[in-house]
Motif scaffolding. Structure first.
Motif, PDB file in Angstrom:
ATOM      1  N   THR A   1       7.207  15.102  -3.844  1.00  0.00           N
ATOM      2  CA  THR A   1       7.745  14.329  -2.723  1.00  0.00           C
ATOM      3  C   THR A   1       7.011  14.637  -1.430  1.00  0.00           C
ATOM      4  O   THR A   1       6.769  13.740  -0.614  1.00  0.00           O
ATOM      5  N   VAL A   2       6.644  15.897  -1.211  1.00  0.00           N
ATOM      6  CA  VAL A   2       5.949  16.241   0.020  1.00  0.00           C
ATOM      7  C   VAL A   2       4.564  15.598   0.049  1.00  0.00           C
ATOM      8  O   VAL A   2       4.070  15.184   1.113  1.00  0.00           O
ATOM      9  N   GLU A   3       3.926  15.459  -1.112  1.00  0.00           N
ATOM     10  CA  GLU A   3       2.635  14.766  -1.165  1.00  0.00           C
ATOM     11  C   GLU A   3       2.813  13.260  -0.949  1.00  0.00           C
ATOM     12  O   GLU A   3       1.927  12.597  -0.414  1.00  0.00           O
ATOM     13  N   VAL A   4       3.966  12.734  -1.357  1.00  0.00           N
ATOM     14  CA  VAL A   4       4.263  11.327  -1.078  1.00  0.00           C
ATOM     15  C   VAL A   4       4.303  11.090   0.428  1.00  0.00           C
ATOM     16  O   VAL A   4       3.721  10.134   0.945  1.00  0.00           O
ATOM     17  N   LEU A   5       4.991  11.990   1.157  1.00  0.00           N
ATOM     18  CA  LEU A   5       5.096  11.832   2.608  1.00  0.00           C
ATOM     19  C   LEU A   5       3.721  11.912   3.260  1.00  0.00           C
ATOM     20  O   LEU A   5       3.400  11.123   4.149  1.00  0.00           O
ATOM     21  N   ARG A   6       2.913  12.853   2.833  1.00  0.00           N
ATOM     22  CA  ARG A   6       1.551  12.978   3.363  1.00  0.00           C
ATOM     23  C   ARG A   6       0.738  11.718   3.077  1.00  0.00           C
ATOM     24  O   ARG A   6       0.055  11.183   3.961  1.00  0.00           O
ATOM     25  N   ALA A   7       0.813  11.219   1.852  1.00  0.00           N
ATOM     26  CA  ALA A   7       0.051  10.028   1.472  1.00  0.00           C
ATOM     27  C   ALA A   7       0.508   8.800   2.258  1.00  0.00           C
ATOM     28  O   ALA A   7      -0.311   7.955   2.638  1.00  0.00           O
TER      29      ALA A   7
ATOM     30  N   ALA B   1      13.043   7.101   3.550  1.00  0.00           N
ATOM     31  CA  ALA B   1      13.523   7.406   2.197  1.00  0.00           C
ATOM     32  C   ALA B   1      12.893   8.688   1.672  1.00  0.00           C
ATOM     33  O   ALA B   1      13.556   9.497   1.004  1.00  0.00           O
ATOM     34  N   THR B   2      11.621   8.904   1.986  1.00  0.00           N
ATOM     35  CA  THR B   2      10.942  10.119   1.538  1.00  0.00           C
ATOM     36  C   THR B   2      11.499  11.341   2.254  1.00  0.00           C
ATOM     37  O   THR B   2      11.696  12.407   1.644  1.00  0.00           O
ATOM     38  N   VAL B   3      11.748  11.233   3.543  1.00  0.00           N
ATOM     39  CA  VAL B   3      12.338  12.343   4.298  1.00  0.00           C
ATOM     40  C   VAL B   3      13.716  12.682   3.730  1.00  0.00           C
ATOM     41  O   VAL B   3      14.060  13.864   3.552  1.00  0.00           O
ATOM     42  N   GLN B   4      14.511  11.676   3.419  1.00  0.00           N
ATOM     43  CA  GLN B   4      15.834  11.923   2.847  1.00  0.00           C
ATOM     44  C   GLN B   4      15.714  12.664   1.517  1.00  0.00           C
ATOM     45  O   GLN B   4      16.494  13.588   1.233  1.00  0.00           O
ATOM     46  N   ALA B   5      14.731  12.278   0.710  1.00  0.00           N
ATOM     47  CA  ALA B   5      14.510  12.963  -0.567  1.00  0.00           C
ATOM     48  C   ALA B   5      14.119  14.425  -0.340  1.00  0.00           C
ATOM     49  O   ALA B   5      14.567  15.319  -1.070  1.00  0.00           O
ATOM     50  N   LEU B   6      13.305  14.682   0.678  1.00  0.00           N
ATOM     51  CA  LEU B   6      12.896  16.053   0.984  1.00  0.00           C
ATOM     52  C   LEU B   6      14.073  16.891   1.488  1.00  0.00           C
ATOM     53  O   LEU B   6      14.156  18.090   1.206  1.00  0.00           O
ATOM     54  N   ILE B   7      14.980  16.270   2.214  1.00  0.00           N
ATOM     55  CA  ILE B   7      16.190  16.969   2.660  1.00  0.00           C
ATOM     56  C   ILE B   7      17.047  17.333   1.447  1.00  0.00           C
ATOM     57  O   ILE B   7      17.546  18.454   1.336  1.00  0.00           O
ATOM     58  N   GLU B   8      17.204  16.396   0.534  1.00  0.00           N
ATOM     59  CA  GLU B   8      18.021  16.638  -0.661  1.00  0.00           C
ATOM     60  C   GLU B   8      17.396  17.705  -1.557  1.00  0.00           C
ATOM     61  O   GLU B   8      18.105  18.467  -2.222  1.00  0.00           O
ATOM     62  N   GLU B   9      16.053  17.785  -1.560  1.00  0.00           N
ATOM     63  CA  GLU B   9      15.365  18.806  -2.351  1.00  0.00           C
ATOM     64  C   GLU B   9      15.422  20.184  -1.697  1.00  0.00           C
ATOM     65  O   GLU B   9      15.180  21.194  -2.349  1.00  0.00           O
ATOM     66  N   GLY B  10      15.719  20.209  -0.396  1.00  0.00           N
ATOM     67  CA  GLY B  10      15.730  21.466   0.330  1.00  0.00           C
ATOM     68  C   GLY B  10      14.409  21.804   0.988  1.00  0.00           C
ATOM     69  O   GLY B  10      14.272  22.859   1.619  1.00  0.00           O
TER      70      GLY B  10
ATOM     71  N   GLU C   1       0.823  -1.205   0.000  1.00  0.00           N
ATOM     72  CA  GLU C   1       0.000   0.000   0.000  1.00  0.00           C
ATOM     73  C   GLU C   1       0.861   1.262   0.000  1.00  0.00           C
ATOM     74  O   GLU C   1       0.547   2.248  -0.688  1.00  0.00           O
ATOM     75  N   MET C   2       1.947   1.245   0.753  1.00  0.00           N
ATOM     76  CA  MET C   2       2.857   2.385   0.770  1.00  0.00           C
ATOM     77  C   MET C   2       3.418   2.649  -0.635  1.00  0.00           C
ATOM     78  O   MET C   2       3.515   3.805  -1.076  1.00  0.00           O
ATOM     79  N   GLN C   3       3.782   1.607  -1.325  1.00  0.00           N
ATOM     80  CA  GLN C   3       4.308   1.766  -2.676  1.00  0.00           C
ATOM     81  C   GLN C   3       3.241   2.277  -3.627  1.00  0.00           C
ATOM     82  O   GLN C   3       3.504   3.113  -4.502  1.00  0.00           O
ATOM     83  N   ARG C   4       2.018   1.796  -3.443  1.00  0.00           N
ATOM     84  CA  ARG C   4       0.920   2.210  -4.333  1.00  0.00           C
ATOM     85  C   ARG C   4       0.611   3.697  -4.182  1.00  0.00           C
ATOM     86  O   ARG C   4       0.520   4.422  -5.172  1.00  0.00           O
ATOM     87  N   VAL C   5       0.459   4.171  -2.938  1.00  0.00           N
ATOM     88  CA  VAL C   5       0.095   5.577  -2.749  1.00  0.00           C
ATOM     89  C   VAL C   5       1.250   6.496  -3.132  1.00  0.00           C
ATOM     90  O   VAL C   5       1.024   7.619  -3.597  1.00  0.00           O
ATOM     91  N   SER C   6       2.479   6.029  -2.954  1.00  0.00           N
ATOM     92  CA  SER C   6       3.639   6.851  -3.317  1.00  0.00           C
ATOM     93  C   SER C   6       3.687   7.087  -4.823  1.00  0.00           C
ATOM     94  O   SER C   6       3.983   8.200  -5.283  1.00  0.00           O
ATOM     95  N   ALA C   7       3.392   6.050  -5.589  1.00  0.00           N
ATOM     96  CA  ALA C   7       3.458   6.153  -7.047  1.00  0.00           C
ATOM     97  C   ALA C   7       2.391   7.081  -7.610  1.00  0.00           C
ATOM     98  O   ALA C   7       2.534   7.587  -8.737  1.00  0.00           O
ATOM     99  N   ALA C   8       1.341   7.325  -6.853  1.00  0.00           N
ATOM    100  CA  ALA C   8       0.222   8.132  -7.348  1.00  0.00           C
ATOM    101  C   ALA C   8       0.389   9.627  -7.110  1.00  0.00           C
ATOM    102  O   ALA C   8      -0.460  10.422  -7.537  1.00  0.00           O
ATOM    103  N   GLN C   9       1.481  10.056  -6.433  1.00  0.00           N
ATOM    104  CA  GLN C   9       1.647  11.462  -6.061  1.00  0.00           C
ATOM    105  C   GLN C   9       2.535  12.199  -7.059  1.00  0.00           C
ATOM    106  O   GLN C   9       3.365  11.613  -7.734  1.00  0.00           O
ATOM    107  N   SER C  10       2.335  13.532  -7.116  1.00  0.00           N
ATOM    108  CA  SER C  10       3.066  14.356  -8.074  1.00  0.00           C
ATOM    109  C   SER C  10       4.269  15.068  -7.469  1.00  0.00           C
ATOM    110  O   SER C  10       5.063  15.668  -8.196  1.00  0.00           O
TER     111      SER C  10
END
Length: 236
Positions: A95-101, A145-154, A84-93
């Motif tokens: 990274t911050v929406e991925v974390l919320r989802a 992994a999502t938090v790390q991506a958000l850190i890298e994005e700033g 389910e985590m993988q499914r909702v992550s793939a549906a977001q536009s």
């Protein structure tokens, strides 16, 4: 009417036999008893054996006791959360929406099967349990992994992604636990309530990074008050 969330946890029953096939059937039977009754007390070695069509000693060949059986049930349960985590992550536009989802998916998954979640996360810790590893791979690793991506994005300030992910997971667990244990509280719409809590934690973490981890609540209020006019102009 069957609950789709619980139906997804049920696997096709394997032919009776031995080894892994019988073990899988035992897990299936125990899961069905938990989902059907909503309480761990309804699951016993004898009741599972009767459902499978074997004798209780056959259960003990695979599981030392009821606690070990329930541990295995919960570990398998969280495999579905990983999907389910993988499914909702793939549906977001974004990274911050991925974390919320991901946070909302975790809470939704918990509240749809409350007894399994209660056993997995609110029971007494057992050495050698498979549940912690399942939880880490199905939820924590995704959030981290999502938090790390958000850190890298700033979007999130530089810092320890593991520590931040643990804070976010703690918030999601707290919401899920309250919704399960105290459903009579005035939450309003459960999903909307969960979303507000997660948003507050996300934004609070970003502000803490901007102001400084050592800042007091008064310091944060002062900073936000000073930044307020410019933030409003940027949003227009």
């Amino acid at each position: 009417m069957a609950n789709p969330a619980t139906e997804n946890l049920r696997r096709r029953r394997a032919p009776r036999g031995s080894g892994d096939l019988l073990r899988d059937e035992i897990l299936e039977a125990a899961t069905e008893l938990l989902l059907g009754t909503g309480h761990a007390k309804a699951v016993s070695i004898r009741s599972v054996a009767e459902r499978v069509g074997v004798t209780p000693p056959s259960i003990y060949l695979h599981f030392q006791d009821k606690d070990a059986l329930l541990d295995a049930v919960c570990a398998r349960y969280f495999e579905k959360l990983d999907e389910e985590m993988q499914r909702v992550s793939a549906a977001q536009s974004s990274t911050v929406e991925v974390l919320r989802a991901q946070g909302l998916a975790y809470i939704r998954f918990a509240t749809e099967t409350p007894e399994l979640y209660r056993i997995a996360t609110m029971g007494e810790w057992r050495s050698g349990s498979n549940v912690d590893a399942a939880l880490a791979s199905s939820a924590f690793e995704h959030i981290c992994a999502t938090v790390q991506a958000l850190i890298e994005e700033g979007t999130f300030p530089p810092g320890d992604a593991t520590a931040i992910a643990l804070e976010l997971w703690s918030a999601a667990h707290g919401v899920a636990s309250l919704l399960i244990a105290k459903p009579h509280l005035p939450f309003g719409d459960a999903e909307a309530f969960a979303d507000r809590v997660l948003r507050a934690v996300f934004t609070g973490n970003m502000v803490t990074g901007l102001v400084g981890a050592e800042a007091s609540p008064d310091d944060m209020v002062e900073w936000l008050t000073a930044m307020g006019p410019s933030l409003k102009r940027q949003s227009v």
